[in-house]
Design a protein around this motif. Structure first.
Motif, PDB file in Angstrom:
ATOM      1  N   GLN A  85     -14.033   2.585   5.485  1.00  0.00           N
ATOM      2  CA  GLN A  85     -14.821   2.628   4.246  1.00  0.00           C
ATOM      3  C   GLN A  85     -14.026   3.304   3.131  1.00  0.00           C
ATOM      4  O   GLN A  85     -13.983   2.820   2.011  1.00  0.00           O
ATOM      5  N   GLY A  86     -13.417   4.437   3.440  1.00  0.00           N
ATOM      6  CA  GLY A  86     -12.620   5.154   2.447  1.00  0.00           C
ATOM      7  C   GLY A  86     -11.433   4.338   1.971  1.00  0.00           C
ATOM      8  O   GLY A  86     -11.122   4.300   0.779  1.00  0.00           O
ATOM      9  N   LEU A  87     -10.789   3.674   2.889  1.00  0.00           N
ATOM     10  CA  LEU A  87      -9.645   2.835   2.542  1.00  0.00           C
ATOM     11  C   LEU A  87     -10.081   1.675   1.647  1.00  0.00           C
ATOM     12  O   LEU A  87      -9.425   1.369   0.648  1.00  0.00           O
ATOM     13  N   ALA A  88     -11.187   1.034   1.970  1.00  0.00           N
ATOM     14  CA  ALA A  88     -11.696  -0.075   1.153  1.00  0.00           C
ATOM     15  C   ALA A  88     -11.993   0.404  -0.265  1.00  0.00           C
ATOM     16  O   ALA A  88     -11.668  -0.281  -1.239  1.00  0.00           O
ATOM     17  N   GLU A  89     -12.575   1.569  -0.386  1.00  0.00           N
ATOM     18  CA  GLU A  89     -12.889   2.113  -1.711  1.00  0.00           C
ATOM     19  C   GLU A  89     -11.625   2.395  -2.510  1.00  0.00           C
ATOM     20  O   GLU A  89     -11.565   2.117  -3.707  1.00  0.00           O
ATOM     21  N   ARG A  90     -10.600   2.955  -1.865  1.00  0.00           N
ATOM     22  CA  ARG A  90      -9.351   3.252  -2.579  1.00  0.00           C
ATOM     23  C   ARG A  90      -8.633   1.973  -3.010  1.00  0.00           C
ATOM     24  O   ARG A  90      -7.954   1.955  -4.029  1.00  0.00           O
ATOM     25  N   MET A  91      -8.764   0.899  -2.247  1.00  0.00           N
ATOM     26  CA  MET A  91      -8.075  -0.351  -2.563  1.00  0.00           C
ATOM     27  C   MET A  91      -8.828  -1.207  -3.577  1.00  0.00           C
ATOM     28  O   MET A  91      -8.278  -2.175  -4.080  1.00  0.00           O
ATOM     29  N   GLU A  92     -10.055  -0.864  -3.855  1.00  0.00           N
ATOM     30  CA  GLU A  92     -10.919  -1.715  -4.665  1.00  0.00           C
ATOM     31  C   GLU A  92     -10.309  -2.108  -6.008  1.00  0.00           C
ATOM     32  O   GLU A  92     -10.396  -3.259  -6.417  1.00  0.00           O
ATOM     33  N   LYS A  93      -9.661  -1.197  -6.692  1.00  0.00           N
ATOM     34  CA  LYS A  93      -9.093  -1.509  -8.013  1.00  0.00           C
ATOM     35  C   LYS A  93      -7.731  -2.177  -7.923  1.00  0.00           C
ATOM     36  O   LYS A  93      -7.482  -3.156  -8.597  1.00  0.00           O
ATOM     37  N   GLY A  94      -6.847  -1.651  -7.074  1.00  0.00           N
ATOM     38  CA  GLY A  94      -5.487  -2.164  -7.009  1.00  0.00           C
ATOM     39  C   GLY A  94      -5.310  -3.406  -6.159  1.00  0.00           C
ATOM     40  O   GLY A  94      -4.490  -4.258  -6.457  1.00  0.00           O
ATOM     41  N   ARG A  95      -6.057  -3.499  -5.085  1.00  0.00           N
ATOM     42  CA  ARG A  95      -5.939  -4.630  -4.159  1.00  0.00           C
ATOM     43  C   ARG A  95      -7.336  -5.095  -3.760  1.00  0.00           C
ATOM     44  O   ARG A  95      -7.765  -4.928  -2.625  1.00  0.00           O
ATOM     45  N   PRO A  96      -8.087  -5.699  -4.691  1.00  0.00           N
ATOM     46  CA  PRO A  96      -9.475  -6.068  -4.404  1.00  0.00           C
ATOM     47  C   PRO A  96      -9.641  -7.024  -3.223  1.00  0.00           C
ATOM     48  O   PRO A  96     -10.619  -6.926  -2.487  1.00  0.00           O
ATOM     49  N   THR A  97      -8.694  -7.911  -3.010  1.00  0.00           N
ATOM     50  CA  THR A  97      -8.801  -8.829  -1.879  1.00  0.00           C
ATOM     51  C   THR A  97      -8.732  -8.055  -0.567  1.00  0.00           C
ATOM     52  O   THR A  97      -9.495  -8.313   0.366  1.00  0.00           O
ATOM     53  N   LEU A  98      -7.821  -7.090  -0.500  1.00  0.00           N
ATOM     54  CA  LEU A  98      -7.730  -6.261   0.697  1.00  0.00           C
ATOM     55  C   LEU A  98      -9.018  -5.471   0.901  1.00  0.00           C
ATOM     56  O   LEU A  98      -9.480  -5.313   2.025  1.00  0.00           O
ATOM     57  N   SER A  99      -9.579  -4.994  -0.175  1.00  0.00           N
ATOM     58  CA  SER A  99     -10.828  -4.240  -0.085  1.00  0.00           C
ATOM     59  C   SER A  99     -11.935  -5.095   0.520  1.00  0.00           C
ATOM     60  O   SER A  99     -12.692  -4.633   1.385  1.00  0.00           O
ATOM     61  N   VAL A 100     -12.010  -6.350   0.103  1.00  0.00           N
ATOM     62  CA  VAL A 100     -13.017  -7.271   0.640  1.00  0.00           C
ATOM     63  C   VAL A 100     -12.778  -7.515   2.130  1.00  0.00           C
ATOM     64  O   VAL A 100     -13.719  -7.505   2.934  1.00  0.00           O
ATOM     65  N   VAL A 101     -11.539  -7.723   2.512  1.00  0.00           N
ATOM     66  CA  VAL A 101     -11.217  -7.989   3.916  1.00  0.00           C
ATOM     67  C   VAL A 101     -11.545  -6.763   4.774  1.00  0.00           C
ATOM     68  O   VAL A 101     -12.126  -6.897   5.855  1.00  0.00           O
ATOM     69  N   LEU A 158       0.850  -1.187   0.000  1.00  0.00           N
ATOM     70  CA  LEU A 158       0.000   0.000   0.000  1.00  0.00           C
ATOM     71  C   LEU A 158       0.885   1.237   0.000  1.00  0.00           C
ATOM     72  O   LEU A 158       2.070   1.170   0.327  1.00  0.00           O
ATOM     73  N   THR A 159       0.299   2.366  -0.338  1.00  0.00           N
ATOM     74  CA  THR A 159       1.050   3.610  -0.213  1.00  0.00           C
ATOM     75  C   THR A 159       1.364   3.824   1.264  1.00  0.00           C
ATOM     76  O   THR A 159       0.667   3.306   2.138  1.00  0.00           O
ATOM     77  N   SER A 160       2.396   4.574   1.531  1.00  0.00           N
ATOM     78  CA  SER A 160       2.764   4.819   2.924  1.00  0.00           C
ATOM     79  C   SER A 160       1.635   5.522   3.661  1.00  0.00           C
ATOM     80  O   SER A 160       1.399   5.258   4.843  1.00  0.00           O
ATOM     81  N   GLU A 161       0.900   6.382   2.964  1.00  0.00           N
ATOM     82  CA  GLU A 161      -0.229   7.085   3.586  1.00  0.00           C
ATOM     83  C   GLU A 161      -1.341   6.104   3.961  1.00  0.00           C
ATOM     84  O   GLU A 161      -1.873   6.152   5.075  1.00  0.00           O
ATOM     85  N   ASP A 162      -1.700   5.207   3.038  1.00  0.00           N
ATOM     86  CA  ASP A 162      -2.752   4.231   3.323  1.00  0.00           C
ATOM     87  C   ASP A 162      -2.324   3.243   4.400  1.00  0.00           C
ATOM     88  O   ASP A 162      -3.123   2.865   5.248  1.00  0.00           O
ATOM     89  N   LEU A 163      -1.071   2.844   4.368  1.00  0.00           N
ATOM     90  CA  LEU A 163      -0.576   1.917   5.387  1.00  0.00           C
ATOM     91  C   LEU A 163      -0.592   2.570   6.769  1.00  0.00           C
ATOM     92  O   LEU A 163      -1.012   1.939   7.747  1.00  0.00           O
ATOM     93  N   ALA A 164      -0.182   3.818   6.846  1.00  0.00           N
ATOM     94  CA  ALA A 164      -0.210   4.534   8.129  1.00  0.00           C
ATOM     95  C   ALA A 164      -1.650   4.687   8.618  1.00  0.00           C
ATOM     96  O   ALA A 164      -1.933   4.489   9.809  1.00  0.00           O
ATOM     97  N   LEU A 165      -2.557   5.011   7.713  1.00  0.00           N
ATOM     98  CA  LEU A 165      -3.969   5.149   8.082  1.00  0.00           C
ATOM     99  C   LEU A 165      -4.520   3.820   8.567  1.00  0.00           C
ATOM    100  O   LEU A 165      -5.220   3.760   9.576  1.00  0.00           O
ATOM    101  N   LEU A 166      -4.192   2.747   7.865  1.00  0.00           N
ATOM    102  CA  LEU A 166      -4.671   1.427   8.257  1.00  0.00           C
ATOM    103  C   LEU A 166      -4.120   1.027   9.618  1.00  0.00           C
ATOM    104  O   LEU A 166      -4.858   0.549  10.475  1.00  0.00           O
ATOM    105  N   ASP A 167      -2.832   1.244   9.827  1.00  0.00           N
ATOM    106  CA  ASP A 167      -2.226   0.915  11.129  1.00  0.00           C
ATOM    107  C   ASP A 167      -2.897   1.697  12.255  1.00  0.00           C
ATOM    108  O   ASP A 167      -3.229   1.136  13.303  1.00  0.00           O
ATOM    109  N   GLN A 168      -3.105   2.995  12.037  1.00  0.00           N
ATOM    110  CA  GLN A 168      -3.737   3.827  13.062  1.00  0.00           C
ATOM    111  C   GLN A 168      -5.176   3.383  13.310  1.00  0.00           C
ATOM    112  O   GLN A 168      -5.630   3.296  14.441  1.00  0.00           O
TER     113      GLN A 168
END
Length: 90
Positions: free
Chosen positions: A61-77, A24-34
């Motif tokens: 919700q926002g993170l799932a939407e951003r991951m939908e195209k690039g990492r669909p499995t992560l989006s589902v999880v 993931l981008t460093s921004e998305d990874l930091a957001l997910l960790d937090q």
């Protein structure tokens, strides 16, 4: 399956998925960790502040939407985590 157990399994699955594939981008990874840290706090302390849980829900919700195209499995999880939180009344 109990919602809390489903949440714990989904978070474990998310961590496994993060270890595989394109990072993931460093921004998305930091957001997910937090956000996952916030979820743990919410569950451990039985947090009652609705704005706190709304914030977590919106972030996931926002993170799932951003991951939908690039990492669909992560989006589902992440979607499963959102569903489990909803079932817990969060």
């Amino acid at each position: 399956m109990a919602p809390r157990k489903q949440l714990e399994e989904s978070i474990a699955h998310l961590r496994e998925e993060l270890a595989e594939g394109e990072p993931l981008t460093s921004e998305d990874l930091a957001l997910l960790d937090q956000t996952l840290s916030d979820v743990a706090t919410l569950l451990d302390e039985d947090q009652e502040d609705p704005s706190f849980s709304d914030s977590i829900y919106d972030e996931l919700q926002g993170l799932a939407e951003r991951m939908e195209k690039g990492r669909p499995t992560l989006s589902v999880v992440v979607g499963r985590i959102v569903d489990a939180l909803s079932q817990l009344g969060i």
